[in-house]
Design a protein around this motif. Structure first.
Motif, PDB file in Angstrom:
ATOM      1  N   TYR A 105      38.263  48.608  37.107  1.00 41.96           N
ATOM      2  CA  TYR A 105      38.928  48.874  35.833  1.00 41.96           C
ATOM      3  C   TYR A 105      37.959  48.662  34.666  1.00 41.96           C
ATOM      4  N   ALA A 106      37.250  47.532  34.691  1.00 46.79           N
ATOM      5  CA  ALA A 106      36.331  47.224  33.590  1.00 46.79           C
ATOM      6  C   ALA A 106      35.219  48.263  33.486  1.00 46.79           C
ATOM      7  N   LYS A 107      34.702  48.721  34.629  1.00 48.18           N
ATOM      8  CA  LYS A 107      33.611  49.702  34.614  1.00 48.18           C
ATOM      9  C   LYS A 107      34.097  51.071  34.185  1.00 48.18           C
ATOM     10  N   PRO A 159      35.104  42.309  29.712  1.00 43.39           N
ATOM     11  CA  PRO A 159      35.191  43.146  28.505  1.00 43.39           C
ATOM     12  C   PRO A 159      34.442  42.485  27.345  1.00 43.39           C
ATOM     13  N   LYS A 160      33.776  43.280  26.550  1.00 39.17           N
ATOM     14  CA  LYS A 160      32.973  42.731  25.465  1.00 39.17           C
ATOM     15  C   LYS A 160      33.831  42.094  24.379  1.00 39.17           C
ATOM     16  N   ASP A 161      35.094  42.529  24.249  1.00 38.53           N
ATOM     17  CA  ASP A 161      35.932  41.998  23.175  1.00 38.53           C
ATOM     18  C   ASP A 161      36.851  40.882  23.658  1.00 38.53           C
ATOM     19  N   ILE A 162      36.534  40.264  24.807  1.00 37.52           N
ATOM     20  CA  ILE A 162      37.354  39.178  25.332  1.00 37.52           C
ATOM     21  C   ILE A 162      37.337  38.002  24.355  1.00 37.52           C
ATOM     22  N   LYS A 163      38.518  37.400  24.140  1.00 34.26           N
ATOM     23  CA  LYS A 163      38.625  36.251  23.252  1.00 34.26           C
ATOM     24  C   LYS A 163      38.929  34.963  24.013  1.00 34.26           C
ATOM     25  N   THR A 164      39.599  35.094  25.157  1.00 32.83           N
ATOM     26  CA  THR A 164      39.978  33.921  25.938  1.00 32.83           C
ATOM     27  C   THR A 164      39.621  34.143  27.390  1.00 32.83           C
ATOM     28  N   LYS A 205      45.571  49.255  40.671  1.00 33.11           N
ATOM     29  CA  LYS A 205      44.305  49.821  41.119  1.00 33.11           C
ATOM     30  C   LYS A 205      43.456  50.113  39.882  1.00 33.11           C
ATOM     31  N   GLY A 206      42.237  49.585  39.878  1.00 34.86           N
ATOM     32  CA  GLY A 206      41.423  49.605  38.683  1.00 34.86           C
ATOM     33  C   GLY A 206      41.155  50.969  38.103  1.00 34.86           C
ATOM     34  N   GLU A 207      40.604  51.863  38.924  1.00 33.40           N
ATOM     35  CA  GLU A 207      40.236  53.176  38.404  1.00 33.40           C
ATOM     36  C   GLU A 207      41.449  53.938  37.899  1.00 33.40           C
ATOM     37  N   GLU A 208      42.596  53.766  38.575  1.00 31.25           N
ATOM     38  CA  GLU A 208      43.818  54.470  38.161  1.00 31.25           C
ATOM     39  C   GLU A 208      44.299  53.967  36.804  1.00 31.25           C
ATOM     40  N   ALA A 209      44.301  52.629  36.609  1.00 35.04           N
ATOM     41  CA  ALA A 209      44.740  52.065  35.334  1.00 35.04           C
ATOM     42  C   ALA A 209      43.807  52.457  34.206  1.00 35.04           C
ATOM     43  N   ALA A 210      42.512  52.609  34.519  1.00 32.96           N
ATOM     44  CA  ALA A 210      41.540  52.937  33.468  1.00 32.96           C
ATOM     45  C   ALA A 210      41.721  54.350  32.930  1.00 32.96           C
ATOM     46  N   LYS A 211      42.442  55.192  33.646  1.00 31.15           N
ATOM     47  CA  LYS A 211      42.658  56.566  33.187  1.00 31.15           C
ATOM     48  C   LYS A 211      43.637  56.646  32.018  1.00 31.15           C
ATOM     49  N   LEU A 212      44.334  55.542  31.754  1.00 31.86           N
ATOM     50  CA  LEU A 212      45.304  55.539  30.657  1.00 31.86           C
ATOM     51  C   LEU A 212      44.533  55.367  29.352  1.00 31.86           C
ATOM     52  N   PHE A 267      45.402  42.207  38.687  1.00 30.08           N
ATOM     53  CA  PHE A 267      44.580  42.818  39.730  1.00 30.08           C
ATOM     54  C   PHE A 267      44.412  41.765  40.816  1.00 30.08           C
ATOM     55  N   HIS A 268      45.059  41.992  41.958  1.00 31.39           N
ATOM     56  CA  HIS A 268      44.996  40.994  43.015  1.00 31.39           C
ATOM     57  C   HIS A 268      43.644  40.957  43.703  1.00 31.39           C
ATOM     58  N   VAL A 269      42.895  42.019  43.541  1.00 31.40           N
ATOM     59  CA  VAL A 269      41.572  42.099  44.160  1.00 31.40           C
ATOM     60  C   VAL A 269      40.530  42.197  43.065  1.00 31.40           C
ATOM     61  N   LEU A 270      39.491  41.362  43.169  1.00 26.61           N
ATOM     62  CA  LEU A 270      38.453  41.334  42.145  1.00 26.61           C
ATOM     63  C   LEU A 270      37.815  42.703  41.954  1.00 26.61           C
ATOM     64  N   GLN A 271      37.635  43.437  43.056  1.00 29.94           N
ATOM     65  CA  GLN A 271      36.996  44.754  42.967  1.00 29.94           C
ATOM     66  C   GLN A 271      37.836  45.723  42.125  1.00 29.94           C
TER      67      GLN A 271
END
Length: 983
Positions: free
Chosen positions: A669-671, A727-732, A643-650, A660-664
């Motif tokens: 997470y990215a936001k 993400p702004k620092d994406i390389k691939t 879950k995006g928001e939950e993972a972003a708390k780390l 992430f099975h769901v694009l949202q």
């Protein structure tokens, strides 16, 4: 002559020899044509076989003698054919029949030669294995006399077995490494084999190592091993070097012939014991200590000549060199520890310490241990010393991967806890450099790919002597049973039983209250640990059971409340874990590639975790709310639906591999990411087919934390109206099976991804262009180095530029592909023109082009409205494109008519690899060859070239008349090429 014709016809009808004679006379032209076809077929088969021959030679195989003889027969046939052609042109009327009879016989002979050239069992046989391995070594100071004496006996026939003896650290191994490399250069033996035996002699391990060096698989029945090895060795002329032999053993028990010299083969052993060398019947060479001059030279090479400029230091240096006793290892190690010291008092103190050590001990091994311990003591920092001592837990001659070793130091809490994991790794590299600079570790290459470190066997012995009863190390010695309970002393702090053949831990309960580290990894047969084993190990902090056959862990694991690292990586049979609820001090939990199918009970209590790897195929989802409890996590590897928001708390997360099975969820997470998000990541987004992530090539190197920051979209609904945040620092960036995607411009902030280096788009059916500049400027494209486009069935153009009114040509987009080095276009069936000419200024760094299976592609470089331009081009300027091109592969492009216009040239001086296969409509090649000052064309660096069919190559034109003459001798007809199936 005409009056003879009716007579000939009458005789012909009569049959018999006369009829055959006249038939050969009249059908001479027809038979010669038939012979030409058959000789042509023969040469085509010869070309096919030569191509196979070249491929086999590259694979280090040896072409069969019968094949070489067949090639010679074909060459002779071609010579004879030339003679027949010459005779045919000048044959007289009365000689036609005789020539015709010879041609008929030749036709039968050529047919027979053609049949002989089928070689259904192949054109080559396995050749000799690699003659040996070139070993890294240091400069040899002194010892040249003994080296040359040993080499002389190895070249001669007088002696079959040689023993090189001397105390530890005196240079036996260094001498033999130099000899090993010299023998490889001289190439007088079929094989030069180097095996390290070490103190813990194990005949099965030695046999296995020998088989590996011989590139041979041993049978399952171990009783057959000596016989098999003996048979292999007796067929070779070899030098077998057994380094560091500690005790006598029977050669026949291993499978080594005792009479090695019967065919010029030699056996060399190095040993600290002259008795071992004598008892095995060796011609003994004793390695003597270095002379005072040699010792001083070696010392100064390490510490620097500057110390001699100070008269006081010069005297102290000479005294310290004298205390080293002429032992190269001691000299190098002590000199390294004194490098950079220019204070006379410190040199005096070092001299006093050395004198006290050497005079207070007896025995050669103990003396050198004390000399080496001098360098260990000068490390000062106890944590650096413990990092060094930790290395002795691994098998002798073990090659450490640097990153893995530092991770282990972190697990052991030997690296100070810093603000983040990367800082700890940086600190770890600093420690490594200090140990290497002090010659307590030495640099090695691992699999000839990356740099690692190893510990000299004498240095390892010294390290183990320091820890004494506190370490029990029996690593890599083919141990089948763990040490009995009386050997588990209460004083033990670290036990290493790794890399053995232990199958079961019996019902014992060692009383080891001080034991902090237990290493059992790589015991592949270990399946059972009976329940009471851990009962009295309450102080255990690090438990490593990775790559064992363990099916379950005893419940006593749950009571190891001081455990900080539980490593179960690669335990493919492990399906259940006991409760982890009490392991609240656990900082690392690695369950990668286990067979568990449920989150372990009590995992939510592990709030101190900094490293968590839950990559297990049976796991699907993390219960809601658990991941956010691990607020200290620095590394997370889990292909569970996150879950995006939950993972972003780390907020402390530095390395993340997740799905992430769901694009949202990914967008959430990215936001929600803080400004300083993970520094290294691989994120899968979407709902791929089962097993996609597990089969991804990345998983071959799960410990490789240097992986590029990659986001992989698989089977996502990304439509025209959607703009996906990256993400702004994406390389691939990898995009696969995203049906609604029209172009990369659907990714918002794409123009800000300035670190993007690699982009791969595959199986996206609706994508029409890679970039649509009417939607986004995509400035990040100026940094892309690798672009791969595969199976994009609706792709029509690389870059779509918004139409500009009242202009006669398309404007040049700024910053498009200016850093591109590699370009792949595979299976894109709709595109007709590849690179618009207005983009060519952006391709100045392109080195690799591969275009395959594009059914409608007509041009590689296309000019706008070229067909409508009625311009007099006689005075036009030639444009040079792709100035750095090294590789060009054009394969199965049935409609390709042109690479570029006549005004555009591709320089060939950098070209190394060329393939033009099944491009039958291509009529002109635009390579240009530079001229030397002499006016002659410059030689090319082409390593290989393949063309097909060869008949097409003969007809194709070149813009530069020199190009074909230079390329033709090096290109091969790749007639054995088989189309690659598109996945």
């Amino acid at each position: 002559m005409e009056f003879l014709v009716p007579l000939f016809e009458l005789i012909k009808c009569s049959g018999g020899p006369t009829g055959r004679y006249l038939n050969q006379h009249r059908k001479l032209e027809e038979n010669v044509n038939d012979l030409r076809r058959k000789v042509n077929d023969l040469n085509i088969r010869k070309q096919d076989l030569e191509l196979k021959k070249e491929a086999e030679i590259r694979c280090r195989k040896v072409v069969k003698k019968e094949v070489e003889n067949w090639f010679e027969t074909v060459r002779s046939t071609n010579v004879e054919m030339e003679k027949i052609e010459m005779k045919f042109r000048v044959v007289s009327y009365f000689s036609r029949a005789r020539l015709g009879r010879f041609v008929c016989r030749k036709i039968e002979e050529v047919e027979r030669i053609y049949q002989q050239g089928s070689f259904p069992e192949g054109v080559a046989v396995d050749g000799l294995p690699a003659t040996g391995v070139t070993l890294t070594t240091t400069d040899l100071e002194g010892q040249m006399d003994v080296k040359e004496q040993i080499c002389e006996y190895l070249r001669g026939n007088e002696v079959g077995m040689i023993g090189v003896c001397g105390m530890g650290g005196i240079g036996k191994t260094t001498i033999m490494k130099h000899i090993n490399n010299q023998l490889l250069k001289e190439n007088q033996f079929d094989a030069v084999i180097w095996l390290t035996v070490s103190r813990e002699f194990n005949v099965l391990k030695l046999q296995d190592d020998l088989a590996c060096a011989l590139d041979h698989c041993l049978p399952k029945n171990k009783l057959e091993w000596p016989t098999v090895l003996m048979e292999i060795l007796e067929r070779k002329r070899y030098v077998l070097i057994l380094d560091d032999v500690w005790e006598k053993f029977a050669l026949l028990d291993v499978g080594i012939p005792e009479s090695a010299s019967h065919n010029g083969s030699k056996l060399v052993i190095t040993s600290r014991s002259i008795e071992v060398c004598n008892s095995m019947g060796c011609k003994v060479f004793r390695v003597q200590p270095l002379s005072r001059v040699e010792s001083l030279n070696l010392f100064l090479r390490q510490v620097g000549d500057g110390v001699l400029q100070d008269p006081t230091l010069k005297e102290l240096v000479n005294l310290i060199v004298g205390e080293c006793g002429g032992l190269p290892l001691a000299i190098v190690t002590i000199a390294s520890s004194m490098k950079g010291v220019d204070d006379a008092f410190e040199w005096k103190n070092a001299l006093n310490e050395l004198r006290e050590r050497v005079t207070s001990v007896k025995g050669s091994d103990t003396i050198i241990f004390e000399q080496l311990k001098f360098s260990y003591d000068r490390l000062k920092d106890s944590k650096i010393q413990n990092c060094f001592l930790y290395c002795s837990l691994y098998p002798e001659d073990y090659h450490f991967d640097k990153e893995t070793l530092i991770e282990n130091w972190i697990d052991e809490e030997l690296i100070d806890e810093l603000q983040n994991r990367q800082a700890m790794h940086d600190r770890g590299h600093t420690v490594l450099n200090k140990l290497v600079n002090n010659c307590l570790l030495e640099k090695v290459m691992i699999d000839n790919v990356k740099e690692g470190v190893k510990m000299h066997d004498v240095v390892r012995d010294m390290a183990l002597s320091i820890r004494g009863d506190h370490f029990m190390v029996k690593a890599g010695i083919e141990l089948e049973d763990i040490p009995s309970e009386p050997k588990w002393k209460e004083s033990l702090e670290k036990v290493s039983l790794m890399n053995n053949s232990i199958s079961e831990i019996p019902l014992i309960s060692p009383k080891c209250p001080n034991l902090s580290t237990l290493l059992l990894q790589n015991n592949l047969n270990l399946e059972k640990i009976l329940g009471s084993f851990f009962e009295h190990m309450h102080g255990l902090k690090v438990l490593n059971l990775s790559h064992t056959g363990i099916c379950y862990l005893p419940n006593s694991i749950s009571n190891l409340t001081k455990l900080t690292a539980l490593i179960l990586r690669g335990c493919c049979q492990l399906r259940h874990l006991p409760s982890l609820a009490k392991l609240t001090t656990l900082r690392k939990l690695d369950l990668c590639r286990t067979d568990i199918n449920a989150i372990p009970h009590g995992i939510e209590m592990l709030e101190n975790l900094t490293y968590l790897n839950l990559y297990a195929r049976g796991l699907k989802d993390l219960p809601m709310g658990i991941i956010s409890r691990f607020s200290k996590l620095q590394v997370l590897k889990a292909w569970l639906n996150s879950k995006g928001e939950e993972a972003a708390k780390l907020s402390k997360l530095e390395i993340v591999l997740g799905a992430f099975h769901v694009l949202q969820d990914f967008e959430g997470y990215a936001k929600s990411l803080p400004s300083q998000g993970p520094t290294k990541y691989w994120l899968g987004v979407g709902s791929p087919k089962s097993g996609y992530f597990g089969n991804h090539p990345w998983f071959n190197n799960l410990e490789d934390v240097e992986v590029d920051n990659e986001v992989c979209f698989i089977n996502c609904k990304i439509g025209n109206e959607d703009f996906v945040l990256l993400p702004k620092d994406i390389k691939t960036l990898t995009v696969e099976h995203c049906r609604n995607l029209k172009s990369l411009s659907n990714f918002s902030v794409f123009h800000e991804a300035n670190e993007l280096k690699t982009c791969t788009i595959s199986w996206c059916e609706e994508i029409e262009c890679v970039v649509d500049l009417s939607l986004s400027s995509c400035n990040s494209l100026q940094n892309i180095e690798i672009l791969r486009l595969r199976s994009l069935l609706n792709l029509h153009e690389l870059v779509r530029v918004e139409a500009v009114a009242s202009t006669s040509h398309t404007p040049t987009p700024p910053g498009i592909f200016t850093s591109l080095q590699e370009f792949y276009l595979i299976g894109c069936s709709s595109i007709k023109k590849l690179f618009p000419v207005h983009l060519l200024l952006g391709f100045q760094h392109l080195e690799y082009i591969e275009v395959r299976h594009c059914k409608q592609l007509e041009k590689i470089i296309a000019e706008e409205d070229e067909e409508n331009q009625n311009v007099d081009r006689r005075g036009s300027i030639t444009t040079i494109v792709f100035p750095k091109l090294k590789t060009l592969h054009l394969i199965k492009l049935p409609e390709l008519k042109s690479i570029c216009s006549s005004r555009v040239r591709i320089p060939a001086e950098s070209l190394k690899y060329l393939s033009i296969i099944n491009c039958s409509k291509l009529r002109k090649i635009p390579f240009s060859i530079p001229l030397l000052k002499t006016g002659q064309p410059s030689p090319l660096s082409l390593e290989y070239g393949y063309v097909h069919p060869k008949t097409w190559w003969k007809l194709v034109e070149f813009d530069d008349p020199n190009a074909k003459d230079i390329l033709s001798p090096v290109v091969l007809d790749y007639s054995s090429y088989e189309d690659e199936e598109l996945a």
